[in-house]
Scaffold this motif. Sequence first.
Motif, mmCIF file in Angstrom:
data_model
loop_
_atom_site.group_PDB
_atom_site.id
_atom_site.type_symbol
_atom_site.label_atom_id
_atom_site.label_comp_id
_atom_site.label_asym_id
_atom_site.label_seq_id
_atom_site.Cartn_x
_atom_site.Cartn_y
_atom_site.Cartn_z
ATOM 1 N N LEU A 417 0.852 -1.199 0.000
ATOM 2 C CA LEU A 417 0.000 0.000 0.000
ATOM 3 C C LEU A 417 0.875 1.231 0.000
ATOM 4 O O LEU A 417 1.838 1.336 0.763
ATOM 5 C CB LEU A 417 -0.898 0.019 1.234
ATOM 6 C CG LEU A 417 -2.023 -1.002 1.229
ATOM 7 C CD1 LEU A 417 -2.826 -0.884 2.519
ATOM 8 C CD2 LEU A 417 -2.927 -0.838 0.013
ATOM 9 N N GLU A 418 0.516 2.160 -0.843
ATOM 10 C CA GLU A 418 1.300 3.395 -0.956
ATOM 11 C C GLU A 418 0.551 4.475 -0.180
ATOM 12 O O GLU A 418 -0.306 5.168 -0.716
ATOM 13 C CB GLU A 418 1.415 3.736 -2.435
ATOM 14 C CG GLU A 418 2.605 4.575 -2.760
ATOM 15 C CD GLU A 418 2.617 4.888 -4.243
ATOM 16 O OE1 GLU A 418 2.167 4.047 -5.054
ATOM 17 O OE2 GLU A 418 3.044 5.994 -4.584
ATOM 18 N N LEU A 419 0.905 4.596 1.078
ATOM 19 C CA LEU A 419 0.184 5.480 1.996
ATOM 20 C C LEU A 419 0.950 6.790 2.134
ATOM 21 O O LEU A 419 2.153 6.854 1.869
ATOM 22 C CB LEU A 419 0.003 4.768 3.331
ATOM 23 C CG LEU A 419 -0.737 3.417 3.198
ATOM 24 C CD1 LEU A 419 -0.701 2.642 4.502
ATOM 25 C CD2 LEU A 419 -2.166 3.615 2.721
ATOM 26 N N ALA A 420 0.219 7.813 2.544
ATOM 27 C CA ALA A 420 0.810 9.151 2.579
ATOM 28 C C ALA A 420 1.779 9.270 3.742
ATOM 29 O O ALA A 420 1.414 9.030 4.892
ATOM 30 C CB ALA A 420 -0.297 10.195 2.714
ATOM 31 N N TYR A 421 3.012 9.657 3.429
ATOM 32 C CA TYR A 421 4.019 9.791 4.476
ATOM 33 C C TYR A 421 4.669 11.166 4.501
ATOM 34 O O TYR A 421 5.259 11.610 3.522
ATOM 35 C CB TYR A 421 5.111 8.725 4.314
ATOM 36 C CG TYR A 421 6.333 9.027 5.144
ATOM 37 C CD1 TYR A 421 6.226 9.172 6.524
ATOM 38 C CD2 TYR A 421 7.577 9.208 4.558
ATOM 39 C CE1 TYR A 421 7.334 9.497 7.296
ATOM 40 C CE2 TYR A 421 8.694 9.520 5.320
ATOM 41 C CZ TYR A 421 8.565 9.680 6.684
ATOM 42 O OH TYR A 421 9.656 9.993 7.439
ATOM 43 N N ALA A 428 7.751 6.085 7.089
ATOM 44 C CA ALA A 428 8.015 5.715 5.697
ATOM 45 C C ALA A 428 7.452 4.322 5.441
ATOM 46 O O ALA A 428 6.894 4.044 4.384
ATOM 47 C CB ALA A 428 9.506 5.773 5.416
ATOM 48 N N LYS A 429 7.649 3.424 6.410
ATOM 49 C CA LYS A 429 6.849 2.198 6.415
ATOM 50 C C LYS A 429 5.722 2.451 7.397
ATOM 51 O O LYS A 429 5.940 2.399 8.621
ATOM 52 C CB LYS A 429 7.665 1.008 6.906
ATOM 53 C CG LYS A 429 8.749 0.573 5.941
ATOM 54 C CD LYS A 429 9.592 -0.525 6.583
ATOM 55 C CE LYS A 429 10.817 -0.800 5.735
ATOM 56 N NZ LYS A 429 11.865 -1.507 6.504
ATOM 57 N N ASP A 430 4.545 2.705 6.884
ATOM 58 C CA ASP A 430 3.398 2.964 7.751
ATOM 59 C C ASP A 430 3.135 1.741 8.641
ATOM 60 O O ASP A 430 3.427 0.605 8.245
ATOM 61 C CB ASP A 430 2.168 3.246 6.885
ATOM 62 C CG ASP A 430 0.989 3.690 7.732
ATOM 63 O OD1 ASP A 430 0.914 4.893 8.029
ATOM 64 O OD2 ASP A 430 0.174 2.841 8.134
ATOM 65 N N GLY B 297 8.611 6.070 1.140
ATOM 66 C CA GLY B 297 7.921 4.784 1.282
ATOM 67 C C GLY B 297 8.330 3.825 0.184
ATOM 68 O O GLY B 297 8.664 2.666 0.434
ATOM 69 N N ASN B 300 12.024 2.676 0.586
ATOM 70 C CA ASN B 300 12.149 1.638 1.612
ATOM 71 C C ASN B 300 11.625 0.299 1.099
ATOM 72 O O ASN B 300 12.252 -0.739 1.262
ATOM 73 C CB ASN B 300 11.359 2.041 2.875
ATOM 74 C CG ASN B 300 12.154 2.922 3.816
ATOM 75 O OD1 ASN B 300 12.880 2.429 4.662
ATOM 76 N ND2 ASN B 300 12.042 4.223 3.675
ATOM 77 N N ARG B 301 10.445 0.353 0.476
ATOM 78 C CA ARG B 301 9.819 -0.895 0.025
ATOM 79 C C ARG B 301 10.632 -1.556 -1.075
ATOM 80 O O ARG B 301 10.862 -2.773 -1.074
ATOM 81 C CB ARG B 301 8.406 -0.601 -0.479
ATOM 82 C CG ARG B 301 7.630 -1.873 -0.652
ATOM 83 C CD ARG B 301 6.486 -1.818 -1.638
ATOM 84 N NE ARG B 301 5.662 -0.651 -1.554
ATOM 85 C CZ ARG B 301 4.937 -0.216 -2.586
ATOM 86 N NH1 ARG B 301 4.961 -0.875 -3.734
ATOM 87 N NH2 ARG B 301 4.194 0.856 -2.469
ATOM 88 N N THR B 323 1.214 8.644 -3.873
ATOM 89 C CA THR B 323 0.511 9.195 -2.707
ATOM 90 C C THR B 323 1.473 10.061 -1.914
ATOM 91 O O THR B 323 2.590 9.633 -1.618
ATOM 92 C CB THR B 323 0.004 8.054 -1.812
ATOM 93 O OG1 THR B 323 -0.702 7.116 -2.610
ATOM 94 C CG2 THR B 323 -0.900 8.589 -0.712
ATOM 95 N N SER B 324 1.054 11.279 -1.568
ATOM 96 C CA SER B 324 1.957 12.149 -0.824
ATOM 97 C C SER B 324 1.188 13.158 0.001
ATOM 98 O O SER B 324 -0.009 13.356 -0.203
ATOM 99 C CB SER B 324 2.924 12.843 -1.780
ATOM 100 O OG SER B 324 2.251 13.309 -2.911
ATOM 101 N N ILE B 325 1.892 13.749 0.948
ATOM 102 C CA ILE B 325 1.224 14.614 1.926
ATOM 103 C C ILE B 325 2.210 15.661 2.408
ATOM 104 O O ILE B 325 3.413 15.404 2.485
ATOM 105 C CB ILE B 325 0.699 13.758 3.100
ATOM 106 C CG1 ILE B 325 -0.248 14.551 4.011
ATOM 107 C CG2 ILE B 325 1.827 13.135 3.910
ATOM 108 C CD1 ILE B 325 -1.097 13.677 4.916
ATOM 109 N N ASP B 399 -5.389 8.044 2.622
ATOM 110 C CA ASP B 399 -4.938 6.662 2.735
ATOM 111 C C ASP B 399 -6.055 5.680 2.405
ATOM 112 O O ASP B 399 -5.823 4.637 1.779
ATOM 113 C CB ASP B 399 -4.411 6.397 4.151
ATOM 114 C CG ASP B 399 -2.983 6.886 4.326
ATOM 115 O OD1 ASP B 399 -2.394 7.400 3.365
ATOM 116 O OD2 ASP B 399 -2.444 6.742 5.447
#
Lengths: 541, 541
Positions: A417-421, A428-430, B297, B300-301, B323-325, B399
């Motif tokens: 999942l590419e979540l907002a960080y 960075a790893k939610d 993210g 890291n992944r 995805t970004s914030i 998210d």
Amino acid sequence: MRTLIVGGVAGGMSAATRLRRLDESAEIVVFERGQYVSFANCGLPYYVGGVIKNRSDLLLQTPESLASRFRLDVRINREVTSIDRRERTVTVRDTLTGDVSTETYDRLILAAGASARAAPSGLTTSTLRTIDDVDHIESVLSARPEGATAVVIGAGFIGLEAVENLVHRGVHVTLVELSGQPLTPLDPEMAAPLLATLQEHGVDVRLGTTVLGASAGNLVLALSDGTTVDADLVIDASGVHPDTSLAAQASLRIGASGGIWVDETQRTSDPFIYAVGDGVQKTDAVTGEPLLVTMAGLANRHGRAAADSIAGQPEPAAPALGTSIVGLFGLTVALTGWSEKRLVAAGRAHRIAHTHPASHAGYYPGAETMSMKLLIDSETDAILGAQIVGGSGVDKRIDVIATARAGGLTASALTRLELAYAPQFASAKDPVNQLGYVADNLRAATSRNIQWHELAGALAAGAALVDVRNVGEFDAGSIPGAINVPLDDLRHRLADLPPGSLIVHCQVGQRGHTAARILAQHGFDVRNLDGGYRTWLAGDS
Amino acid sequence: MRTLIVGGVAGGMSAATRLRRLDESAEIVVFERGQYVSFANCGLPYYVGGVIKNRSDLLLQTPESLASRFRLDVRINREVTSIDRRERTVTVRDTLTGDVSTETYDRLILAAGASARAAPSGLTTSTLRTIDDVDHIESVLSARPEGATAVVIGAGFIGLEAVENLVHRGVHVTLVELSGQPLTPLDPEMAAPLLATLQEHGVDVRLGTTVLGASAGNLVLALSDGTTVDADLVIDASGVHPDTSLAAQASLRIGASGGIWVDETQRTSDPFIYAVGDGVQKTDAVTGEPLLVTMAGLANRHGRAAADSIAGQPEPAAPALGTSIVGLFGLTVALTGWSEKRLVAAGRAHRIAHTHPASHAGYYPGAETMSMKLLIDSETDAILGAQIVGGSGVDKRIDVIATARAGGLTASALTRLELAYAPQFASAKDPVNQLGYVADNLRAATSRNIQWHELAGALAAGAALVDVRNVGEFDAGSIPGAINVPLDDLRHRLADLPPGSLIVHCQVGQRGHTAARILAQHGFDVRNLDGGYRTWLAGDS
Ligand SMILES: Cc1cc2nc3c(=O)[nH]c(=O)nc-3n(C[C@H](O)[C@H](O)[C@H](O)COP(=O)(O)OP(=O)(O)OC[C@H]3O[C@@H](n4cnc5c(N)ncnc54)[C@H](O)[C@@H]3O)c2cc1C
Ligand SMILES: Cc1cc2nc3c(=O)[nH]c(=O)nc-3n(C[C@H](O)[C@H](O)[C@H](O)COP(=O)(O)OP(=O)(O)OC[C@H]3O[C@@H](n4cnc5c(N)ncnc54)[C@H](O)[C@@H]3O)c2cc1C
Ligand SMILES: CC(C)(COP(=O)(O)OP(=O)(O)OC[C@H]1O[C@@H](n2cnc3c(N)ncnc32)[C@H](O)[C@@H]1OP(=O)(O)O)[C@@H](O)C(=O)NCCC(=O)NCCS
Ligand SMILES: CC(C)(COP(=O)(O)OP(=O)(O)OC[C@H]1O[C@@H](n2cnc3c(N)ncnc32)[C@H](O)[C@@H]1OP(=O)(O)O)[C@@H](O)C(=O)NCCC(=O)NCCS
């Protein structure tokens, strides 16, 4: 087309407004036996606590506003007492005058909600379900501005909200709960922080206890643990059941769960009658079996769906996960889907992952630790359920997991999942990605874990326990029988380890994972204690 | 097996630690040309602002900690200057002594990140990318404890974070941005609140402007708008490009986007060389086309994924949504997937929904309004992108939408998400559900909407505009040419409406929807102004 609706709150009024939007010419009559419609049930506890200051804020709509905006004929103080399916009529009683009349329908929507269980005999209890209820509670509390005492029966969602808000008001609260933990949908190790929080806030929590009876006016209550407690007020939040009285009287099909049976388009066994909300049976998203969920989101959605069906554009309902959340003195508890105990009871093979991540990047101030639990189908890697307890960010993670489940993503797919960080919002790893990594390692058999409640058995069967935390952490409290070999020393101290099965653990499971990987590759038979010392301690408490 | 890694931060070090967990016997050497590894790049602006107080908090790991825990051979101050693919060696230069050596590899991972664009000529700029950068910025600011001035070039994510943190430090900031809005990935109406927020906080924002040159030492900068500004400090945050220098020198395939080409398992065109992070090309989740995304993210992944590949258990990467914030003085801005401008440029048919919901139930104190935009595929109803601007709860909703997209849920399916609701966290219909309802109405043609930027054209073509807000709202500000017929009067005033095409609007779109439904059923040709007055105003500003 004339549609009658029984019940004018979440499900009923959502159906009414949507039906109007879809059909400007429909005749729509809403009967509500109380004097208020469209009120914020979910806000009631917070009005009691003074968090919501104005009573009028609870009244989202009135019969007048609904008439002028949606041309709805909303009739309060009107109870529907029976249905004649053959004639397509209902009998309506005016609750003020007792007058009875008959109304015809082309379509009927039942949205009567749930009923509280009968109060223990001899007891004068309040429920916390209506505006009238909060008016009553308010009158009791205003009469005793200081030193008021209350007993809340039931440590479910509403009971906990009642407790929190009574404590805010300065009331001394005793919480009586039949089962051995608060919030029974949670697994016990996840419920532990709730109990601690209640006690920290001065709540007298009585688990495994019931109320046996009371003196006149409830002044003194006798509990099943042999004690008595004072109570100016007794709030019964011990649970509800679907209100199926009208449906039963009309011989509509009742589901195995005890709720009104409906098809995917909210239609009952009578094609002219629909039902929605707390009164109806839902379908379990995990097994497809009958399920009761009494949540506002579903009531609203199904209300709208019933209108869609009546207007000739049915949309099949999705099965229910029972996603829910409650705040308790700053602690947030959320869950979705199945718990471990339900899976065990159903004999369904599953994997479990516990983690204790920070709500956002640890290097940015203000991160709060949360505890997460993921239940995974052993065969398909499907997400079966999740539980999260913590502070900020709990609501976000449960919603992401519920959405992943709805989208059919597997537990391992949470890693992708590419979540907002950014550091004030996440890592960075939610935490959800991280939970996915743990799950993925179980799936790929990169790791094997053992649960807190399996530890004693494994140790009894001869396994040795290695605590890989540092010496300071070990000295501050450890699991009986553990030997301490800090992770960073492990590679040099392999010879110190006992032969045979090993269980490693750290504080939360993460260093344990690295330790287990080192040991497994050195030929040890090793498992990582899932969730580490923290989960074990919560389970043990 | 000997694996060399170039770059010791997000992507490189994630690969190194995972590879160690998978392969205890591997030889793993990490080369980092700077003096720090595993630092929190994303925390750098907040250290400048004093939000993160201790410099050591930025250093998540050190060569020593990585050696003792992961048995990694981490070599700082070592720059890899070339690759010999045939010999499988790299040339390494000691950045302190200039000494050059050669190292052999079985596998090589490139994780060199991105490079800042060259500074405008004649200018001494800082970037905000490394610990050395923040040490330099800190030294400039400490030398001018009061009245310091700075110019930040580029109003992207990092530029905005730099601005916020410099303002926190009391610096007077001029923000110079070439394009006509801050944060160009956003559509203009969604970026409007950002500009307002910057200006409220005293930032001198110069849009459509560049820096032409400077006096010696940057004391005075000349801008393309003909003005000059003072600057003790110039931070260049105008953008980065993938650092492909080593890959290009070694003739590895470079993708169409300018990033290093990799397959789904992070392998470059050379089977012994992997690449991850800001330097590599990603695959667009919407179109499958080449894409650059420079996010921690993904770095890291993909770092972890490269290790998986090398260890013989490759996991195909998911395509990227971007995805970004970013937080800006309490405003939160988040996005995922495609924007309207990108869709228009690509000629892709789409639907749009704007809403302005409250972050949680309006009756519970503290709810904040957010603005949401959803981009939807006209043919398939697929979610193409979303943008959200507001306060609390923005991160949660982006998210959830990103997760729904990852799970293949359509826009209409957002209505069926079962999200956690209690009044302090959400609404019974969560903002995401509500956005789904709006989308579902577009899909089913229950509603037709018109965008803010289409309004002028429609009015010019003869449509009439009906503002259905109440008289007080209308009087406080309205769209030129609108006539005011409050929603609750609409049914009685149909005769007052002009013939021909109508456009209705309210404050946020919701009453406009009900108005449009009434009018459509009375035979009017009607569209609802999407997002109402609020979106129109943002777009118009
Ligand atoms: C204190 C409290 C807190 C809650 N908090 C949450 C929360 O945080 N999150 C959440 O998701 N859910 C919460 N809920 C649950 C949520 O309110 C219900 O799921 C939802 O209201 C159910 O909708 P419904 O339409 O089925 O029933 P209701 O909203 O209860 O409406 C039913 C109505 O029907 C009327 N009625 C019944 N029989 C008749 C009849 N024969 N004739 C005429 N009228 C009749 C009743 O008077 C009642 O007003 C809470 C509930 C309570 C009581
Ligand atoms: C100020 C700032 C704020 C950010 N905020 C966010 C955020 O909030 N959210 C988000 O998702 N992302 C954010 N990012 C982006 C994120 O940090 C990057 O996407 C991520 O670090 C990329 O990882 P990487 O491994 O590709 O490169 P990097 O982490 O940049 O690491 C590359 C390393 O390689 C070294 N190197 C380069 N060439 C060589 C060579 N030839 N030999 C040896 N070493 C070499 C470099 O010195 C560098 O240390 C931010 C970035 C910055 C600078
Ligand atoms: C409020 C209540 C009367 C329902 O009214 P409603 O108008 O159907 O619902 P909402 O106010 O949420 O508005 C939803 C509608 O607005 C539309 N909408 C929302 N924002 C919009 C926007 N920005 N642009 C266009 N349309 C919008 C939605 O599409 C939806 O219309 P649709 O159903 O035709 O698709 C009913 O839910 C109720 O009585 N609630 C109180 C009780 C309750 O829910 N209790 C439990 C929780 S405390
Ligand atoms: C920190 C860094 C060295 C990576 O270290 P890492 O150990 O791989 O990563 P984490 O600390 O996130 O730990 C993740 C591991 O712990 C495991 N884990 C996490 N919580 C766990 C738990 N409770 N139980 C068991 N395992 C757990 C994960 O499964 C994962 O292991 P795996 O990869 O073998 O599956 C690297 O990411 C880095 O240098 N970061 C700093 C730079 C950076 O990221 N900058 C950009 C953002 S500011």
